[in-house]
Design a protein around this motif. Structure first.
Motif, PDB file in Angstrom:
ATOM      1  N   ALA A  70       0.809  -1.284  -0.096  1.00  0.00           N
ATOM      2  CA  ALA A  70      -0.060   0.147   0.107  1.00  0.00           C
ATOM      3  C   ALA A  70       0.866   1.288  -0.135  1.00  0.00           C
ATOM      4  O   ALA A  70       0.379   2.314  -0.313  1.00  0.00           O
ATOM      5  CB  ALA A  70      -0.879  -0.091   1.063  1.00  0.00           C
ATOM      6  N   LEU A  71       2.135   1.033   0.411  1.00  0.00           N
ATOM      7  CA  LEU A  71       2.911   2.284   0.538  1.00  0.00           C
ATOM      8  C   LEU A  71       4.401   1.888  -0.119  1.00  0.00           C
ATOM      9  O   LEU A  71       5.059   1.257   0.682  1.00  0.00           O
ATOM     10  CB  LEU A  71       3.217   2.915   1.748  1.00  0.00           C
ATOM     11  CG  LEU A  71       4.053   4.049   2.074  1.00  0.00           C
ATOM     12  CD1 LEU A  71       3.384   5.252   1.250  1.00  0.00           C
ATOM     13  CD2 LEU A  71       4.070   4.393   3.510  1.00  0.00           C
ATOM     14  N   ILE A  72       4.694   2.022  -1.235  1.00  0.00           N
ATOM     15  CA  ILE A  72       6.087   2.024  -1.846  1.00  0.00           C
ATOM     16  C   ILE A  72       6.847   3.190  -1.804  1.00  0.00           C
ATOM     17  O   ILE A  72       6.739   4.286  -2.370  1.00  0.00           O
ATOM     18  CB  ILE A  72       5.877   1.288  -3.266  1.00  0.00           C
ATOM     19  CG1 ILE A  72       4.930   0.107  -3.486  1.00  0.00           C
ATOM     20  CG2 ILE A  72       7.179   1.363  -4.150  1.00  0.00           C
ATOM     21  CD1 ILE A  72       4.577  -0.538  -4.988  1.00  0.00           C
ATOM     22  N   GLU A  73       8.207   2.675  -1.256  1.00  0.00           N
ATOM     23  CA  GLU A  73       8.926   3.954  -0.829  1.00  0.00           C
ATOM     24  C   GLU A  73      10.501   3.793  -1.384  1.00  0.00           C
ATOM     25  O   GLU A  73      11.166   4.691  -1.425  1.00  0.00           O
ATOM     26  CB  GLU A  73       9.009   4.141   0.669  1.00  0.00           C
ATOM     27  CG  GLU A  73       7.854   4.343   1.337  1.00  0.00           C
ATOM     28  CD  GLU A  73       8.161   4.592   2.848  1.00  0.00           C
ATOM     29  OE1 GLU A  73       8.158   5.787   3.325  1.00  0.00           O
ATOM     30  OE2 GLU A  73       8.019   3.511   3.541  1.00  0.00           O
ATOM     31  N   ALA A  74      10.810   2.379  -1.633  1.00  0.00           N
ATOM     32  CA  ALA A  74      12.161   2.222  -2.228  1.00  0.00           C
ATOM     33  C   ALA A  74      12.260   1.376  -3.407  1.00  0.00           C
ATOM     34  O   ALA A  74      11.285   0.720  -3.912  1.00  0.00           O
ATOM     35  CB  ALA A  74      12.988   1.358  -1.015  1.00  0.00           C
ATOM     36  N   SER A  98       1.937   3.272  -8.085  1.00  0.00           N
ATOM     37  CA  SER A  98       3.266   2.582  -8.774  1.00  0.00           C
ATOM     38  C   SER A  98       2.536   1.639  -9.784  1.00  0.00           C
ATOM     39  O   SER A  98       3.155   1.096 -10.604  1.00  0.00           O
ATOM     40  CB  SER A  98       4.267   2.488  -7.821  1.00  0.00           C
ATOM     41  OG  SER A  98       4.530   3.673  -7.181  1.00  0.00           O
ATOM     42  N   ALA A  99       1.849   0.790  -8.810  1.00  0.00           N
ATOM     43  CA  ALA A  99       1.459  -0.805  -9.269  1.00  0.00           C
ATOM     44  C   ALA A  99       0.553  -0.220 -10.555  1.00  0.00           C
ATOM     45  O   ALA A  99       0.571  -1.079 -11.332  1.00  0.00           O
ATOM     46  CB  ALA A  99       0.570  -1.548  -8.338  1.00  0.00           C
ATOM     47  N   VAL A 100      -0.387   0.542 -10.493  1.00  0.00           N
ATOM     48  CA  VAL A 100      -1.193   0.808 -11.537  1.00  0.00           C
ATOM     49  C   VAL A 100      -0.292   1.235 -12.698  1.00  0.00           C
ATOM     50  O   VAL A 100      -0.453   0.861 -13.960  1.00  0.00           O
ATOM     51  CB  VAL A 100      -2.151   2.008 -11.343  1.00  0.00           C
ATOM     52  CG1 VAL A 100      -2.929   2.596 -12.728  1.00  0.00           C
ATOM     53  CG2 VAL A 100      -3.255   1.658 -10.039  1.00  0.00           C
TER      54      VAL A 100
END
Length: 290
Positions: A70-74, A98-100
């Motif tokens: 749910a939260l991509i940071e790296a 990002s996944a979309v």
């Protein structure tokens, strides 16, 4: 109406996780979501093992969807996401834009997870153009808000994607870059010792008066109550809900699945076995008393 087993929100030992899903293969659910949605440090199962488990469970005839953070940071987290999408054999639950974007670039069908925050029909239409095939509304979007959005989509002459609503489980209320579990235990986030594994249903948080209030789950905060939309099944059918999501819990999950399976095949709505979902009715989730 179909039943789905939502992604595991908690951090369980490897063997516990594998045993749970191998049992789930025998349960009357139609869809199983697999993967880590909360914290990339939870690596009891590596990406290759999640993919192997997905292939094993797909052989049981169920639809398997790979859930994403749910939260991509790296960059490392983007790399895991890229491997999930590149597999190509399963739909993706996109919980971050990002996944979309990656699904759009690679032509993969995806599910819009509840953390994407889709609040109007034009946003939903844009995601449909990008490859969205199923929408899971956010936890605070009740029957009226979903109905208004659906009317907007149909009013534009478009067809609604599959609609999946959270029917059972503790609701994920928020996500943050801060790890609440590490903070509660007074340890640094980068040296947490993977302490979430000690709390298979999240860490209970009470008010100063000792009243159960929330569940701390790594970077996520959940409501304390296990919400139950079983009695609202007639409303869900009228609204056109296609899938009812049941979130995994450490104990008694098979009984919960059996309960909802019986309910979806009955003309009589079941009694509450969990707590009432105030969001669904456009009400406060918790009322303040004096």
């Amino acid at each position: 109406m179909k039943l789905s087993l939502g992604p595991l929100q908690y951090f369980w030992p490897r063997e516990t996780t594998l045993a749970f899903y191998r049992q789930a293969a025998q349960w009357p659910v139609d869809i199983i979501y697999l993967g880590e949605t909360v914290c990339s440090k939870r690596r009891e199962l590596r990406t290759v093992e999640w993919l192997a488990l997905a292939e094993e469970l797909a052989a049981s005839g169920k639809q398997i969807v790979l859930s994403t953070l749910a939260l991509i940071e790296a960059e490392a987290e983007l790399s895991v996401l890229d491997r999930q999408i590149a597999h190509g054999g399963f739909w993706i639950e996109a919980n971050d834009l990002s996944a979309v974007q990656l699904c759009k670039e690679k032509g993969r069908a995806f599910v819009a997870g509840p953390s994407l925050n889709v609040y109007n029909h034009r946003a939903l239409a844009m995601l449909m153009d990008d490859g969205l095939r199923r929408w899971v509304p956010g936890v605070e979007q009740g029957r009226n808000l979903i109905g208004e959005l659906k009317d907007g989509v149909l009013g534009d002459g478009r067809t609604m994607p599959e609609l999946e609503v959270i029917g059972w489980g503790r609701l994920p209320l928020s996500y943050s870059a801060r790890c609440f579990t590490a903070r509660a235990l007074d340890v640094p986030k980068d040296q947490c010792g993977f302490r979430c594994i000690d709390y298979p249903d999240g860490m209970p948080l009470a008010t100063r008066e000792g009243r159960p209030f929330l569940r701390i789950n790594g970077i996520s905060v959940q409501g304390e109550e296990i919400t139950d939309l079983g009695p609202e099944l007639p409303e869900l059918r009228t609204l056109g809900v296609d899938i009812l999501r049941l979130y995994p819990q450490a104990e008694g999950m098979e009984t919960i699945v059996q309960h909802f399976d019986a309910a979806r095949h009955s003309d009589t709505p079941p009694p509450h076995i969990g707590e009432r979902n105030g969001y669904w009715h456009g009400e406060a989730g918790m009322r303040m008393t004096t």
